[in-house]
Design a protein around this motif. Structure first.
Motif, mmCIF file in Angstrom:
data_model
loop_
_atom_site.group_PDB
_atom_site.id
_atom_site.type_symbol
_atom_site.label_atom_id
_atom_site.label_comp_id
_atom_site.label_asym_id
_atom_site.label_seq_id
_atom_site.Cartn_x
_atom_site.Cartn_y
_atom_site.Cartn_z
ATOM 1 N N THR A 247 3.797 2.912 -0.427
ATOM 2 C CA THR A 247 3.086 1.746 -0.958
ATOM 3 C C THR A 247 3.192 1.607 -2.474
ATOM 4 O OG1 THR A 247 1.056 3.042 -1.127
ATOM 5 C CG2 THR A 247 1.394 1.805 0.920
ATOM 6 N N ARG B 93 -3.915 1.666 -3.318
ATOM 7 C CA ARG B 93 -2.668 1.504 -2.579
ATOM 8 C C ARG B 93 -2.279 2.753 -1.796
ATOM 9 N NH1 ARG B 93 0.122 -2.969 -3.751
ATOM 10 N NH2 ARG B 93 2.004 -2.078 -2.832
ATOM 11 N N ALA C 59 -5.885 -4.482 3.351
ATOM 12 C CA ALA C 59 -5.170 -5.682 2.915
ATOM 13 C C ALA C 59 -3.944 -5.934 3.794
ATOM 14 C CB ALA C 59 -4.747 -5.542 1.455
ATOM 15 N N PRO C 60 -3.774 -7.145 4.305
ATOM 16 C CA PRO C 60 -2.641 -7.434 5.205
ATOM 17 C C PRO C 60 -1.283 -7.085 4.618
ATOM 18 C CG PRO C 60 -4.234 -9.214 5.293
ATOM 19 C CD PRO C 60 -4.682 -8.293 4.184
ATOM 20 N N GLU C 61 -1.124 -7.240 3.294
ATOM 21 C CA GLU C 61 0.187 -6.942 2.695
ATOM 22 C C GLU C 61 0.495 -5.451 2.664
ATOM 23 O OE1 GLU C 61 -2.728 -7.399 -0.817
ATOM 24 O OE2 GLU C 61 -2.387 -8.307 1.167
ATOM 25 N N LEU C 62 -0.543 -4.608 2.795
ATOM 26 C CA LEU C 62 -0.327 -3.164 2.803
ATOM 27 C C LEU C 62 -0.114 -2.613 4.216
ATOM 28 C CD1 LEU C 62 -2.959 -1.946 0.162
ATOM 29 C CD2 LEU C 62 -0.495 -2.248 -0.144
ATOM 30 N N ARG C 63 -0.586 -3.326 5.212
ATOM 31 C CA ARG C 63 -0.515 -2.811 6.583
ATOM 32 C C ARG C 63 0.908 -2.473 7.032
ATOM 33 N NH1 ARG C 63 -4.721 -7.274 9.216
ATOM 34 N NH2 ARG C 63 -6.415 -6.866 7.718
ATOM 35 N N PRO C 64 1.894 -3.339 6.803
ATOM 36 C CA PRO C 64 3.255 -2.994 7.260
ATOM 37 C C PRO C 64 3.819 -1.754 6.582
ATOM 38 C CG PRO C 64 3.070 -5.358 6.827
ATOM 39 C CD PRO C 64 1.840 -4.710 6.265
ATOM 40 N N ASN D 32 2.503 -2.137 13.603
ATOM 41 C CA ASN D 32 3.783 -1.768 12.993
ATOM 42 C C ASN D 32 4.789 -1.319 14.046
ATOM 43 O OD1 ASN D 32 2.934 -2.357 10.385
ATOM 44 N ND2 ASN D 32 2.057 -0.320 10.085
ATOM 45 N N TRP E 216 -4.472 -8.821 14.350
ATOM 46 C CA TRP E 216 -3.261 -8.757 13.513
ATOM 47 C C TRP E 216 -2.150 -8.007 14.245
ATOM 48 C CZ3 TRP E 216 -0.614 -4.485 11.647
ATOM 49 C CH2 TRP E 216 0.392 -4.761 10.707
ATOM 50 N N GLN F 148 2.055 -9.153 15.857
ATOM 51 C CA GLN F 148 3.315 -8.579 15.375
ATOM 52 C C GLN F 148 4.361 -8.536 16.492
ATOM 53 O OE1 GLN F 148 3.173 -8.155 12.009
ATOM 54 N NE2 GLN F 148 1.087 -8.893 12.455
#
Length: 377
Positions: free
Chosen positions: A214, A227, A241-246, A325, A356, A360
């Motif tokens: 991250t 992060r 945070a959605p941007e950190l999940r992947p 993921n 969420w 995916q």
């Protein structure tokens, strides 16, 4: 041999303490002074940048972390202790084994240190026994035992007392033992002689920074906990945070990447204690099984484990992110069904991360020119 407190022979007592500590399973003992004023500015800057995230207790304690005598009045020296935690059963080439786990998206990965017994309990009990052994020699003395349990600048004290140097990932590294160890302290009103600090040996290496999933290591020695996957899966109380999940992959409790990347961990030592041997339910389990644990099963499987303290809801949150993921890598009807059973969970946080995850899907196959492939292609 008994040491009269009024005529304390610090070096001789320290030699005995090292022997007693070794008998209790500790790898190394050091002594730090209590003047940590040089670390105060860095601590304040770290807090001012918000790098502590929602760990509000860090800001609340402020500079008390750098002032041992304010935290425990009467403290004149700090005994630091290191305890290796790599299990004795760990096979050769263990780093490759752990990297391989991260390439199996349907397996939930728990950090190495958390697969056995809760280290807080192991260290606290043994540090207290060490303190009792000292008291048996010098008589009653003022002290307090810490194991990641109070506002203590643990890594700073460890580095100053020779346990190792602060790596670019902020963890303490020893040339002969890597960084896979726990730290503990005993604040003392005994004037023990400080031990020499270790010199740094990271050189130009940036492996830990380069491989952090991250980008949490924002500069050498600077970690933005907001992060960090360890923070997100353990300390963070709410929505990730959605941007950190992947970026979290299949890591469901903690993250070892910066330590797996560190060349010094080829020297990581196995622990002589059985406490850190991995427990079956926490290693190699599929996400489908982990999503299916009821709260009662979660508590049973994590009894005596550090994992229990995050609670069942954060556990489901973390596993749901990993499941999403996995579905982005390869669709799986069984895993989708396990997630679907949690769609109506009573926790809004769990429902959010499950929803969420169910959204995916693997990317659509691309044609030769970059357009979606034609049916049957």
């Amino acid at each position: 041999m008994t040491f009269a407190r009024a005529q304390l022979d610090g070096p001789s007592l320290l030699a005995h303490v090292r022997q007693w500590a070794h008998e209790l399973g500790f790898s190394q003992i050091g002594v730090a002074g209590i003047d940590l004023s040089a670390a105060e500015d860095g601590l304040l800057q770290w807090l001012s940048r918000g790098f502590h995230g929602e760990m509000g207790y860090m800001a609340a304690h402020g500079l008390r972390r750098a002032r041992p005598a304010e935290l425990v009045p009467g403290t004149v020296s700090v005994l630091t202790a290191r305890m290796d935690y790599l299990p004795a059963s760990t096979p050769p080439g263990w780093q490759a084994v752990e990297w391989d786990r991260l390439c199996r998206p349907h397996e939930g990965v728990v950090s190495l240190y958390a697969r056995g017994r809760d280290y807080h309990k192991v260290l606290r009990g043994r540090l207290q026994k060490l303190a009792e052994r000292i008291a048996g020699e010098v008589g009653p003395f003022g002290h307090r035992v810490f194991t990641d349990s109070a506002p203590v600048l643990e890594a700073e004290l460890a580095a100053r007392s020779g346990q190792g140097w602060r790596g670019k990932h902020t963890l303490v590294i020893d040339r002969e033992a890597g960084s896979l160890f726990f730290l503990g302290e005993i604040y003392l009103d005994l004037p023990l002689p400080p031990t020499a600090a270790a010199t740094g040996h990271c050189g130009s290496c940036t492996a830990c920074m380069d491989l952090c999933p991250t980008g949490a290591i924002v500069a050498p020695g600077q970690l933005d906990a907001r992060r960090c996957i360890s923070y997100l899966t353990i300390e963070h109380p709410g929505s990730i945070a959605p941007e950190l999940r992947p970026l979290m992959g299949n890591r469901i409790y903690g993250c070892d990447d910066c330590q797996l990347a560190c060349p010094w961990n080829k020297f990581a030592r196995r622990s002589p204690l059985p406490d850190f041997e991995p427990r079956g339910p926490l290693v190699g389990q599929t996400l489908t099984i982990l999503l299916g644990w009821s709260e009662q099963e979660f508590l049973a499987h994590t009894e005596g484990s550090p994992i229990r303290r995050i609670g069942h809801l954060r556990w489901l949150r973390n596993v749901a992110v990993a499941a999403g993921n996995a579905l982005r890598r390869q669709d799986d009807a069984v895993l989708r069904a396990a997630l679907a059973r949690l769609r109506e969970h009573e926790s809004a946080m769990v429902r959010e991360h499950v929803a969420w995850a169910l959204e995916q899907r693997p990317p659509a196959p691309q044609g030769a020119a970059g357009a979606p492939a034609a049916p049957g292609a």
